[in-house]
Design a protein around this motif. Structure first.
Motif, PDB file in Angstrom:
ATOM      1  N   LEU A  43      -2.768  35.420  63.737  1.00 54.05           N
ATOM      2  CA  LEU A  43      -2.339  36.139  64.932  1.00 54.05           C
ATOM      3  C   LEU A  43      -3.390  36.026  66.031  1.00 54.05           C
ATOM      4  CD1 LEU A  43      -0.265  37.927  66.339  1.00 54.05           C
ATOM      5  CD2 LEU A  43      -1.429  39.903  65.335  1.00 54.05           C
ATOM      6  N   ALA A  44      -4.652  36.210  65.672  1.00 52.05           N
ATOM      7  CA  ALA A  44      -5.742  36.100  66.654  1.00 52.05           C
ATOM      8  C   ALA A  44      -5.774  34.714  67.278  1.00 52.05           C
ATOM      9  CB  ALA A  44      -7.079  36.429  65.994  1.00 52.05           C
ATOM     10  N   GLU A  45      -5.602  33.683  66.493  1.00 52.05           N
ATOM     11  CA  GLU A  45      -5.591  32.308  67.016  1.00 52.05           C
ATOM     12  C   GLU A  45      -4.397  32.080  67.942  1.00 52.05           C
ATOM     13  OE1 GLU A  45      -5.749  29.527  63.760  1.00 52.05           O
ATOM     14  OE2 GLU A  45      -7.607  30.404  62.984  1.00 52.05           O
ATOM     15  N   PRO A  49      -5.208  32.258  73.641  1.00 49.73           N
ATOM     16  CA  PRO A  49      -5.137  31.712  75.003  1.00 49.73           C
ATOM     17  C   PRO A  49      -4.831  32.747  76.085  1.00 49.73           C
ATOM     18  CG  PRO A  49      -3.793  30.410  73.488  1.00 49.73           C
ATOM     19  CD  PRO A  49      -4.229  31.637  72.751  1.00 49.73           C
ATOM     20  N   PHE A  50      -4.373  33.936  75.693  1.00 51.48           N
ATOM     21  CA  PHE A  50      -3.945  34.930  76.673  1.00 51.48           C
ATOM     22  C   PHE A  50      -5.044  35.952  76.929  1.00 51.48           C
ATOM     23  CE2 PHE A  50      -0.275  33.491  74.172  1.00 51.48           C
ATOM     24  CZ  PHE A  50       0.411  32.823  75.177  1.00 51.48           C
ATOM     25  N   GLY A  51      -4.991  36.576  78.087  1.00 52.22           N
ATOM     26  CA  GLY A  51      -5.981  37.585  78.450  1.00 52.22           C
ATOM     27  C   GLY A  51      -5.909  38.809  77.557  1.00 52.22           C
ATOM     28  N   ARG A  55      -2.673  40.536  75.695  1.00 51.68           N
ATOM     29  CA  ARG A  55      -2.643  40.603  74.220  1.00 51.68           C
ATOM     30  C   ARG A  55      -2.439  42.035  73.743  1.00 51.68           C
ATOM     31  NH1 ARG A  55      -7.578  36.753  73.753  1.00 51.68           N
ATOM     32  NH2 ARG A  55      -8.682  38.720  73.884  1.00 51.68           N
ATOM     33  N   ASN A  56      -3.184  42.967  74.332  1.00 50.71           N
ATOM     34  CA  ASN A  56      -3.061  44.369  73.925  1.00 50.71           C
ATOM     35  C   ASN A  56      -1.661  44.906  74.204  1.00 50.71           C
ATOM     36  OD1 ASN A  56      -5.652  44.443  72.973  1.00 50.71           O
ATOM     37  ND2 ASN A  56      -6.510  45.303  74.847  1.00 50.71           N
ATOM     38  N   ASN A  57      -1.112  44.590  75.372  1.00 51.52           N
ATOM     39  CA  ASN A  57       0.257  45.016  75.689  1.00 51.52           C
ATOM     40  C   ASN A  57       1.252  44.416  74.703  1.00 51.52           C
ATOM     41  OD1 ASN A  57      -0.571  46.552  77.855  1.00 51.52           O
ATOM     42  ND2 ASN A  57      -0.021  45.033  79.393  1.00 51.52           N
ATOM     43  N   GLU A  60       1.037  46.175  71.359  1.00 51.76           N
ATOM     44  CA  GLU A  60       1.616  47.518  71.461  1.00 51.76           C
ATOM     45  C   GLU A  60       3.145  47.445  71.441  1.00 51.76           C
ATOM     46  OE1 GLU A  60       1.107  51.653  71.674  1.00 51.76           O
ATOM     47  OE2 GLU A  60      -0.444  50.130  71.550  1.00 51.76           O
ATOM     48  N   MET A  61       3.698  46.500  72.204  1.00 53.55           N
ATOM     49  CA  MET A  61       5.152  46.341  72.240  1.00 53.55           C
ATOM     50  C   MET A  61       5.684  45.803  70.905  1.00 53.55           C
ATOM     51  SD  MET A  61       6.241  47.580  75.067  1.00 53.55           S
ATOM     52  CE  MET A  61       7.889  46.922  75.234  1.00 53.55           C
ATOM     53  N   ALA A  62       4.890  45.007  70.209  1.00 55.88           N
ATOM     54  CA  ALA A  62       5.329  44.478  68.902  1.00 55.88           C
ATOM     55  C   ALA A  62       5.555  45.614  67.914  1.00 55.88           C
ATOM     56  CB  ALA A  62       4.295  43.494  68.370  1.00 55.88           C
ATOM     57  N   ARG A  63       4.685  46.621  67.939  1.00 59.41           N
ATOM     58  CA  ARG A  63       4.882  47.776  67.050  1.00 59.41           C
ATOM     59  C   ARG A  63       6.171  48.506  67.405  1.00 59.41           C
ATOM     60  NH1 ARG A  63      -0.763  47.898  67.408  1.00 59.41           N
ATOM     61  NH2 ARG A  63      -0.770  49.189  69.255  1.00 59.41           N
ATOM     62  N   LEU A  64       6.411  48.660  68.690  1.00 60.62           N
ATOM     63  CA  LEU A  64       7.618  49.345  69.134  1.00 60.62           C
ATOM     64  C   LEU A  64       8.857  48.517  68.779  1.00 60.62           C
ATOM     65  CD1 LEU A  64       8.462  51.909  70.547  1.00 60.62           C
ATOM     66  CD2 LEU A  64       8.292  50.714  72.716  1.00 60.62           C
ATOM     67  N   TYR A  65       8.779  47.199  68.954  1.00 58.76           N
ATOM     68  CA  TYR A  65       9.887  46.323  68.577  1.00 58.76           C
ATOM     69  C   TYR A  65      10.224  46.503  67.098  1.00 58.76           C
ATOM     70  CZ  TYR A  65      12.578  42.328  67.131  1.00 58.76           C
ATOM     71  OH  TYR A  65      13.562  41.553  66.567  1.00 58.76           O
ATOM     72  N   ALA A  66       9.204  46.572  66.244  1.00 60.80           N
ATOM     73  CA  ALA A  66       9.433  46.710  64.803  1.00 60.80           C
ATOM     74  C   ALA A  66      10.181  48.011  64.503  1.00 60.80           C
ATOM     75  CB  ALA A  66       8.108  46.654  64.053  1.00 60.80           C
ATOM     76  N   VAL A  67       9.820  49.096  65.184  1.00 56.54           N
ATOM     77  CA  VAL A  67      10.492  50.380  64.968  1.00 56.54           C
ATOM     78  C   VAL A  67      11.948  50.293  65.415  1.00 56.54           C
ATOM     79  CG1 VAL A  67      10.590  52.799  65.734  1.00 56.54           C
ATOM     80  CG2 VAL A  67       8.399  51.765  65.107  1.00 56.54           C
ATOM     81  N   VAL A  68      12.192  49.729  66.587  1.00 54.23           N
ATOM     82  CA  VAL A  68      13.559  49.634  67.110  1.00 54.23           C
ATOM     83  C   VAL A  68      14.394  48.684  66.248  1.00 54.23           C
ATOM     84  CG1 VAL A  68      14.949  48.897  69.090  1.00 54.23           C
ATOM     85  CG2 VAL A  68      12.931  50.317  69.449  1.00 54.23           C
ATOM     86  N   ASN A  69      13.796  47.593  65.795  1.00 57.15           N
ATOM     87  CA  ASN A  69      14.500  46.655  64.923  1.00 57.15           C
ATOM     88  C   ASN A  69      14.947  47.351  63.636  1.00 57.15           C
ATOM     89  OD1 ASN A  69      14.280  44.744  62.448  1.00 57.15           O
ATOM     90  ND2 ASN A  69      14.674  43.370  64.156  1.00 57.15           N
ATOM     91  N   CYS A  70      14.048  48.072  63.000  1.00 56.45           N
ATOM     92  CA  CYS A  70      14.387  48.783  61.767  1.00 56.45           C
ATOM     93  C   CYS A  70      15.455  49.852  62.028  1.00 56.45           C
ATOM     94  CB  CYS A  70      13.144  49.422  61.161  1.00 56.45           C
ATOM     95  SG  CYS A  70      11.971  48.223  60.503  1.00 56.45           S
ATOM     96  N   PHE A  71      15.282  50.587  63.121  1.00 59.69           N
ATOM     97  CA  PHE A  71      16.223  51.649  63.474  1.00 59.69           C
ATOM     98  C   PHE A  71      17.626  51.083  63.688  1.00 59.69           C
ATOM     99  CE2 PHE A  71      18.281  54.059  66.948  1.00 59.69           C
ATOM    100  CZ  PHE A  71      18.470  55.265  66.289  1.00 59.69           C
TER     101      PHE A  71
END
Length: 194
Positions: A43-45, A49-51, A55-57, A60-71
């Motif tokens: 994941l780090a690799e 290339p991104f700032g 990357r942090n945004n 953060e959105m990936a965690r939210l995506y996982a919750v919405v996907n499961c829901f």
């Protein structure tokens, strides 16, 4: 030259090691490669290339995506199980034509994209998020004892659908929206009994 007994013994020892290794791992003893470290490294690799802010945004959105996907997929399973239990295995045939036609049309389009691999057989998977509430309301007699009210259902699903669009189109949400999503998902899980 190796005989059959040596080959059999070699494979047997391998199977025994694999079985024992699982027990050691369950006890917290590291055996073999550290998969978590490898995944973090990959994941780090990929993100390098991104700032830092982007990357942090994204994380953060990936965690939210996982919750919405499961829901969302939990709601689909809830609808399927409830209707199979109360209507029968032919429950799909008893939905309004508008909903069925929409899903069948989207499924046909997906089938034409033969290069795109993924789940294409489940018609309920082709229903838009917003239509899931419509299905439950259409068959309210089977959901009324599980969901507090149609208003409760519509309010949460409408607001979650708007947030879901932000997530699906890679737009950043504010922390207050994160909390609203977590709250609504927790409400649903508490009411439905997950």
């Amino acid at each position: 030259m190796t005989d059959k007994k040596d080959i059999r013994d070699f494979f047997f020892r391998g199977l025994m090691f694999e079985s024992e290794a699982e027990e050691f791992q369950k006890a917290g003893i590291q055996i073999g490669a550290d998969n978590q470290f490898t995944e973090k490294q990959l994941l780090a690799e990929s993100l390098a290339p991104f700032g830092v802010n982007r990357r942090n945004n994204g994380l953060e959105m990936a965690r939210l995506y996982a919750v919405v996907n499961c829901f969302e997929n939990e709601i689909r399973a809830f609808i399927r199980e409830t209707l199979e239990e109360n209507v029968g295995l032919d429950w799909w045939d008893k939905l309004p034509n508008k909903i069925k036609n929409h899903a069948e049309s989207r499924q046909q389009s997906a089938m034409k994209d033969s290069w795109l691999e993924g789940e294409k057989s489940d018609l309920l998977g082709f229903i838009d998020f917003g239509m899931l509430a419509k299905i439950m309301i259409e068959k309210w007699e089977f959901f009324s004892n599980l969901i507090p009210s149609q208003h409760w259902l519509n309010q949460r699903m409408d607001e979650l659908e708007k947030s879901r669009h932000f997530i699906a189109h890679n737009r950043m949400l504010l922390p207050s929206e994160f909390q609203r999503i977590y709250m609504y998902v927790a409400d649903w899980n508490r009411v439905i009994g997950l």
